[in-house]
Motif scaffolding. Structure first.
Motif, PDB file in Angstrom:
ATOM      1  N   PHE A   1     -56.838 -17.639   9.274  1.00  0.00           N
ATOM      2  CA  PHE A   1     -55.612 -16.883   9.515  1.00  0.00           C
ATOM      3  C   PHE A   1     -55.264 -16.791  10.997  1.00  0.00           C
ATOM      4  O   PHE A   1     -54.158 -16.368  11.354  1.00  0.00           O
ATOM      5  CB  PHE A   1     -55.758 -15.465   8.947  1.00  0.00           C
ATOM      6  CG  PHE A   1     -55.667 -15.401   7.458  1.00  0.00           C
ATOM      7  CD1 PHE A   1     -54.459 -15.148   6.826  1.00  0.00           C
ATOM      8  CD2 PHE A   1     -56.782 -15.603   6.668  1.00  0.00           C
ATOM      9  CE1 PHE A   1     -54.365 -15.075   5.452  1.00  0.00           C
ATOM     10  CE2 PHE A   1     -56.709 -15.540   5.288  1.00  0.00           C
ATOM     11  CZ  PHE A   1     -55.499 -15.282   4.675  1.00  0.00           C
TER      12      PHE A   1
ATOM     13  N   VAL B   1     -54.672 -11.902  14.137  1.00  0.00           N
ATOM     14  CA  VAL B   1     -53.818 -10.921  13.473  1.00  0.00           C
ATOM     15  C   VAL B   1     -54.158  -9.556  14.060  1.00  0.00           C
ATOM     16  O   VAL B   1     -55.338  -9.178  14.148  1.00  0.00           O
ATOM     17  CB  VAL B   1     -54.029 -10.909  11.943  1.00  0.00           C
ATOM     18  CG1 VAL B   1     -53.135  -9.863  11.297  1.00  0.00           C
ATOM     19  CG2 VAL B   1     -53.749 -12.287  11.365  1.00  0.00           C
TER      20      VAL B   1
ATOM     21  N   GLU C   1     -51.392 -10.677   7.554  1.00  0.00           N
ATOM     22  CA  GLU C   1     -50.933 -12.062   7.493  1.00  0.00           C
ATOM     23  C   GLU C   1     -51.270 -12.591   6.105  1.00  0.00           C
ATOM     24  O   GLU C   1     -52.333 -12.288   5.557  1.00  0.00           O
ATOM     25  CB  GLU C   1     -51.609 -12.908   8.558  1.00  0.00           C
ATOM     26  CG  GLU C   1     -51.066 -14.317   8.682  1.00  0.00           C
ATOM     27  CD  GLU C   1     -49.694 -14.365   9.334  1.00  0.00           C
ATOM     28  OE1 GLU C   1     -48.957 -15.332   9.050  1.00  0.00           O
ATOM     29  OE2 GLU C   1     -49.352 -13.434  10.104  1.00  0.00           O
TER      30      GLU C   1
END
Length: 714
Positions: free
Chosen positions: A413, A416, A422
């Motif tokens: 990911f 974040v 996310e």
């Protein structure tokens, strides 16, 4: 041509050596070879009464007998079904015995004897033309005749099917039975076919006699004592208009019926046709006898010679194909029918000797593929045992199971901000042939959450699963997403997940950029929380309306060592990414307590409208090993008034939402945001705006008008 033949893994030439010196009396010659001995009917001719110097004559006599045999119907159409061989058996003397003891011996017939290998003789059972070998009335010891035949066959050609003994005598004669025996009379070829009708097709003699055989069993295919039409063996050949019994008149001489006179009896026994080779030489076999020949051929030979695959059971999958084939016998004048069936249904496109089965065309489960091969000859009407047909059957199983396929085996990911989220879309596909039941989708790290957590995917379909990363702390984290399903091969599939939580910047306010104006924003980056290892770069994320705002310029001034801003990036609409590093692209600052100040200008392109929101969402820094650290956005300022008066919810617009929110603030239901205290703008007690000393609805209306710019604070 003299040659050796293969049998039971030994060739004849080798086998002769094993038998010993006496075997030099026997040699085997090929006459006709149409296929392997186990896939053909093998005719073997043996010499009787031929001396060594006469073996070439035996070769000619045997060839003449074979040629005539294969020219007769129905055998001419089935020549490919036969192999033929001759065994050269040497006798000490030429000819055969003529004892002259039969009552029907021709006048003046000389009596003679010959020293032959199989001890053949005329005159057996008081019939001059009856040519036999022991056991017979002159020597009842079978070992001196038939026993010798079977010994020669066992030692030199054990794969025989038809045995014919050719006797070197020009006298008319012969006999049937398990061993066909005939002389070399000018009619010997016809005699041979007639006698082979006895020995191979089990046909009976159709000529009459003195009725001494009347009480014999009714077990020959072409003779009978039955006179009831429905019970006659060859009834399928008899026309309903043909009378039973059938008169021997010209009107019925060419049809199949029930003609009296057969099996050595002039009366009480019947034959199928007026004329037949089993009654008269020089004519064709009748329809019933031809049918019997064909049925007897197929009693030995399977119409299917070989087939592939050899295994009866196999599995198949989508995308896989299997070829099935048969090798079949081939008559001279027609082809055998081939019918392919799948699960009992005829495959109309498959009419040849092979068929390819595609797994993608099959549903899951067990299937049966078969091929039926049939001789469609019109010469057979009565085949109760189905000998003219042969079938091969294969069981093909396509497993009924799902097959899971994931769009990815792992996902990162990236960065974040803590408290933010996310999402990533995982696609689960089913390439199997039944429903894929996903019973659980779970993560061993709570910051990664899937939705949904169970689902059903039909065959050939896909479904999406949303995986959300919501970091609960700063730093790198990883986990595994496990998908559990009814896929027997992969009951649990793991997807590796990773992401980095970064510090959010909730302490910094949002700013409003008025229409048509340019604002200079200053932000201070403080690394006082870093320890010994300085980070490699910093990432600052600003959120703005990309339709209105534009970055005009970037400046930097540093309170520490030289620092350069080396790259702007717009990773997605409405965001501005700022990467900073020192001039050596190593660190922002050295040591702890270092502070850097970054200045940049933004402008709103639209000359009219409402103020545009500019907000710092957060920042990350990473060290050389990729480890994330929070960034302290210590301060931020803008060169003009930060707030728009009346913008209670700080969205850079004054509207009814602000009025309602201000009411809540005024009534002390909620508290104002930083830098906004509406009660402070009013004189008197908190919440009193109309100066009457009471907090009531009038104050509410007053504050609404004030927020909307319709009135001023008293």
């Amino acid at each position: 041509m003299r040659t050796t033949i293969q049998m039971f893994g030994l060739c004849v030439s080798s086998l002769l050596l094993l038998i010993g010196s006496a075997s030099s009396q026997f040699t085997v010659d090929e006459m006709l070879v149409n296929g392997p001995t186990d896939q053909r009917i093998n005719i073997v001719f043996l010499a009787e009464g031929y001396t060594e110097s006469e073996l070439s004559a035996f070769g000619n006599d045997a060839q003449a007998a074979l040629d005539h045999f294969l020219s007769v119907e129905p055998l001419s159409n089935y020549e490919n079904y036969f192999n033929a061989y001759r065994i050269n058996v040497i006798s000490n003397e030429s000819g055969t015995d003529h004892p002259g003891t039969a009552v029907d011996c021709p006048p003046g017939e000389p009596v003679s004897y010959a020293d032959t290998y199989f001890n053949s003789s005329f005159d057996g059972w008081d019939i001059h033309r009856l040519l036999t070998i022991p056991p017979h009335p002159f020597d009842w010891n079978a070992a001196n005749g038939e026993g010798k035949v079977y010994d020669v066959l066992a030692n030199h050609f054990p794969e025989y099917d038809i045995v014919a003994l050719i006797v070197n005598s020009e006298e008319y004669g012969g006999s049937g039975g398990a061993i066909a025996i005939f002389s070399v009379h000018e009619l010997s070829a016809e005699i041979a076919v007639h006698e082979l009708g006895h020995s191979f097709a089990q046909l009976g003699d159709e000529y009459g006699g003195d009725n001494s055989a009347f009480n014999d069993p009714d077990n020959e295919p072409n003779t009978t004592k039955e006179t009831i039409r429905e019970l006659i063996k060859w009834n399928p050949w008899i026309s309903p208009s043909t009378p039973i019994p059938t008169p021997e008149t010209s009107a019925f001489r060419t049809v199949v019926g029930l003609f009296e006179g057969a099996h050595y009896c002039d009366t009480g026994w019947y034959r199928p046709k007026y004329e037949c080779k089993m009654r008269y030489l020089g004519v064709e076999f009748c329809e019933v006898c031809q049918e019997t020949w064909i049925v007897e051929i197929y009693a030995i030979l399977d119409p299917i010679l070989s087939y592939e695959p050899q295994q009866a059971y196999m599995t198949i999958e989508d995308g896989q194909s299997i070829s099935f084939s048969v090798d079949v016998l081939r008559p001279n004048r027609h082809l055998l029918d081939k019918v392919w069936r799948l699960d009992g249904g005829t495959i109309s496109s498959a009419t040849g000797t092979s068929h390819r089965l595609n797994g993608s065309d099959l549903a899951g489960g067990v299937h049966t593929l078969s091929v039926e091969v049939t001789d469609p000859t019109d010469k057979v009407r009565n085949d109760p045992s189905g000998l003219l047909q042969s079938m091969r059957v294969w069981t093909v199983e396509k497993h009924e199971e799902p097959d899971i396929l994931l769009s990815e085996t792992g996902y990162d990911f990236g960065y974040v901000h803590c408290g933010a989220s996310e999402t990533w879309m995982l696609t689960i596909s089913n390439t199997g042939n039944i429903d894929l039941e996903v019973t659980d989708i779970s993560s061993d790290e709570p910051d990664f959450t899937p939705d949904p957590t169970f689902l059903t995917v039909p065959p050939g379909n896909s479904q999406d699963v949303t995986v959300t990363f919501t970091p609960s702390q700063v730093g790198h984290m990883s986990g595994a997403l496990t998908v559990t399903s009814n896929d027997l091969d992969e009951p649990a599939v793991n997807i590796s997940l990773s992401g980095t939580g970064s510090a959010a910047t909730a302490s910094l306010p949002r700013y409003c950029v008025p229409p048509g104006e340019t604002a200079v924003v200053s932000i201070i980056v403080d690394n006082e929380t870093w320890i010994d290892t300085p980070p490699h770069s910093a990432f600052i994320d600003l959120s703005f309306d990309d339709d209105l705002l534009d970055v005009v310029s970037v400046e930097r001034s540093s309170r520490t060592a030289a620092m350069s801003i080396f790259e702007w990036d717009v990773p997605e609409s409405g965001h501005l990414a700022l990467n900073i590093a020192d001039e050596s692209d190593n660190t922002i600052a050295t040591g702890t307590g270092s502070i850097a100040e970054i200045n940049f200008a933004v402008s709103q392109e639209a000359p009219y409208g409402e103020s545009t929101l500019l907000q710092f969402l957060g920042a990350d820094m990473t060290d050389l090993q990729g480890q994330a650290f929070p960034v302290m956005l210590q301060d931020g300022s803008i060169s003009f008034g930060d707030m728009v008066k009346g913008d209670a919810n700080t969205d850079c617009a004054v509207d009814i939402v602000d009025a309602l929110m201000s009411v809540n603030i005024f009534l002390q239901i909620t508290y104002p945001t930083s830098q906004q205290s509406w009660a402070a703008d009013c004189n008197g007690p908190t919440g009193v705006c109309d100066g009457d000393g009471m907090v009531d609805i009038l104050d509410t209306l007053k504050i609404v008008n004030m927020i909307l710019g319709l009135d001023a604070c008293p």
